[in-house]
Design a protein around this motif. Structure first.
Motif, PDB file in Angstrom:
ATOM      1  N   VAL A 165       0.866  -1.178   0.000  1.00 23.86           N
ATOM      2  CA  VAL A 165       0.000   0.000   0.000  1.00 23.86           C
ATOM      3  C   VAL A 165       0.902   1.227   0.000  1.00 23.86           C
ATOM      4  N   THR A 166       0.855   2.012  -1.073  1.00 19.20           N
ATOM      5  CA  THR A 166       1.700   3.202  -1.173  1.00 19.20           C
ATOM      6  C   THR A 166       0.914   4.305  -1.863  1.00 19.20           C
ATOM      7  N   LEU A 167       0.547   5.318  -1.105  1.00 20.50           N
ATOM      8  CA  LEU A 167      -0.362   6.344  -1.605  1.00 20.50           C
ATOM      9  C   LEU A 167       0.271   7.729  -1.620  1.00 20.50           C
ATOM     10  N   THR A 176      -4.580   6.290   3.027  1.00 21.20           N
ATOM     11  CA  THR A 176      -3.901   5.086   3.508  1.00 21.20           C
ATOM     12  C   THR A 176      -4.701   4.391   4.594  1.00 21.20           C
ATOM     13  N   VAL A 179      -7.744   2.574   3.112  1.00 22.68           N
ATOM     14  CA  VAL A 179      -7.379   1.361   2.389  1.00 22.68           C
ATOM     15  C   VAL A 179      -6.985   0.256   3.363  1.00 22.68           C
ATOM     16  N   VAL A 180      -6.211   0.596   4.373  1.00 23.64           N
ATOM     17  CA  VAL A 180      -5.795  -0.400   5.369  1.00 23.64           C
ATOM     18  C   VAL A 180      -7.001  -1.030   6.049  1.00 23.64           C
ATOM     19  N   VAL A 190       0.538  -7.737   4.074  1.00 26.22           N
ATOM     20  CA  VAL A 190       0.378  -6.341   3.657  1.00 26.22           C
ATOM     21  C   VAL A 190       1.491  -5.484   4.257  1.00 26.22           C
ATOM     22  N   VAL A 192       2.616  -1.452   4.430  1.00 24.15           N
ATOM     23  CA  VAL A 192       2.132  -0.088   4.243  1.00 24.15           C
ATOM     24  C   VAL A 192       3.333   0.845   4.217  1.00 24.15           C
ATOM     25  N   VAL A 232      -1.468  -1.185  -4.040  1.00 17.57           N
ATOM     26  CA  VAL A 232      -2.581  -0.234  -4.013  1.00 17.57           C
ATOM     27  C   VAL A 232      -1.951   1.149  -4.027  1.00 17.57           C
ATOM     28  N   THR A 233      -2.246   1.936  -5.066  1.00 12.34           N
ATOM     29  CA  THR A 233      -1.561   3.212  -5.268  1.00 12.34           C
ATOM     30  C   THR A 233      -2.548   4.335  -5.575  1.00 12.34           C
ATOM     31  N   CYS A 249      -1.551  -3.170 -10.180  1.00 10.51           N
ATOM     32  CA  CYS A 249      -1.995  -2.183  -9.193  1.00 10.51           C
ATOM     33  C   CYS A 249      -3.514  -2.081  -9.118  1.00 10.51           C
TER      34      CYS A 249
END
Length: 320
Positions: A165-167, A176, A179-180, A190, A192, A232-233, A249
């Motif tokens: 997960v990188t936003l 973030t 999404v988490v 996962v 983050v 997830v971006t 992605c």
């Protein structure tokens, strides 16, 4: 001296800075010198200091226009590179009065029409593409400025075990944590990743499970992406870099202008668009992505040649 004029902040995000650093590295490798001009933003200034690039802070307020001429002459600039989104005609006119070529990125402002080169690889809406201005416009994903360090890490994904997960460097809207919370019940490992300007630690702490790994400001984004099977971006440069590495992605549009970018990524096949950040929910994570198909399409549609093409176009302007 190539002058990079950058806006980077929690509100604007840090993508402009990271893209410019990749281009700056390429220009330096070819024998050029680089100096950054940037608004005051401590995380961004720390990145520049760590990377060893000379830099100074400037005031981008419209009423402060006029500083460009003095700076360009004092530093002995040969080209001015804007990565600020929409520039004004007044700003570009000030720069052009010094005789410098002006390069700009994804620019829809009045200054774009006066620029010598508008690199618009992230413009996908047909209406916007038709309206792009500049003496020369570079369109299409083949002009994306992506990290060349990805090249040796490209691989096909064949299973789904690990999710990144990188936003963004800032995650302006705290997506973030949302999404988490939606991933807590999934059978995946996962990780983050938090950027240097992340400011939503309390919200994240309220929802993150103990078995999720939290990482901050990794040394190499390319190496971090290589460890995972899905990301997830947001809808900026990151999903293109991920796809270039073969990493599929799920894309959340953090800004309205990211919606057509995310939709284009989905059409290319290496991503699935989840929607605008205000409206994502658990139903979007119920269908398991077809990792092999998405990874295959990602590798086929996103290459790493863009930075060389853009650097060559800039150097051509300098030699004219």
């Amino acid at each position: 001296m190539f002058l990079f004029c950058i806006e980077s902040s929690h509100a604007r995000g840090m993508g402009h800075l990271y893209r410019s650093l990749i281009l700056a590295d390429n220009l330096v490798e070819l024998g050029g010198r680089v100096h950054f001009l940037i608004n005051y933003h401590e995380p961004s200034l720390k990145v520049l200091k760590t990377r060893g690039y000379p830099h100074g802070t400037v005031d981008f307020a419209p009423e402060a226009c006029g500083w460009e001429t003095e700076v360009a002459q004092r530093l002995g600039a040969v080209a001015w590179i804007n990565d600020r989104l929409d520039t004004t005609a007044e700003h570009v006119e000030c720069v052009k009065s010094t005789g410098l070529p002006v390069i700009t990125f994804d620019d829809r402002g009045m200054g774009a029409a006066l620029s010598d080169l508008n690199v618009a690889a992230l413009v996908f809406d047909p209406t916007e593409v038709a309206c792009l201005q500049g003496r020369r416009v570079l369109k299409g994903v083949e002009h994306l400025v992506l990290n060349p360090a990805i090249a040796p890490l490209r691989r096909l994904r064949t299973q789904l075990d690990s999710v990144l997960v990188t936003l963004g460097g800032a995650d302006t809207y705290g997506v973030t944590a949302k999404v988490v919370s939606l991933l807590r019940g999934k059978p995946w490992q996962v990780t983050v990743l938090l950027g240097p300007s992340f400011a939503h630690h309390r919200e994240l702490a309220d929802v993150v499970p103990d078995h999720f790994q939290i990482r901050t400001c990794v040394a190499s984004m390319a190496e971090e992406m290589a460890r995972h099977d899905l990301a997830v971006t947001g809808g900026g440069i990151t999903p293109f870099e991920a796809n270039a590495a073969g990493l599929p992605c799920l894309v959340v549009a953090n800004e309205l202008f990211e919606i057509p970018i995310a939709q284009a990524l989905e059409r290319m096949g290496g991503c699935r668009y989840l929607g605008y950040h205000k409206f994502i929910n658990d139903s979007l994570f119920q269908t398991t992505p077809d990792i092999v198909r998405m990874s295959t399409r990602a590798l086929a549609t996103v290459s790493l040649v863009g930075v060389q093409r853009v650097a060559a176009a800039i150097r051509k302007l300098v030699k004219q």
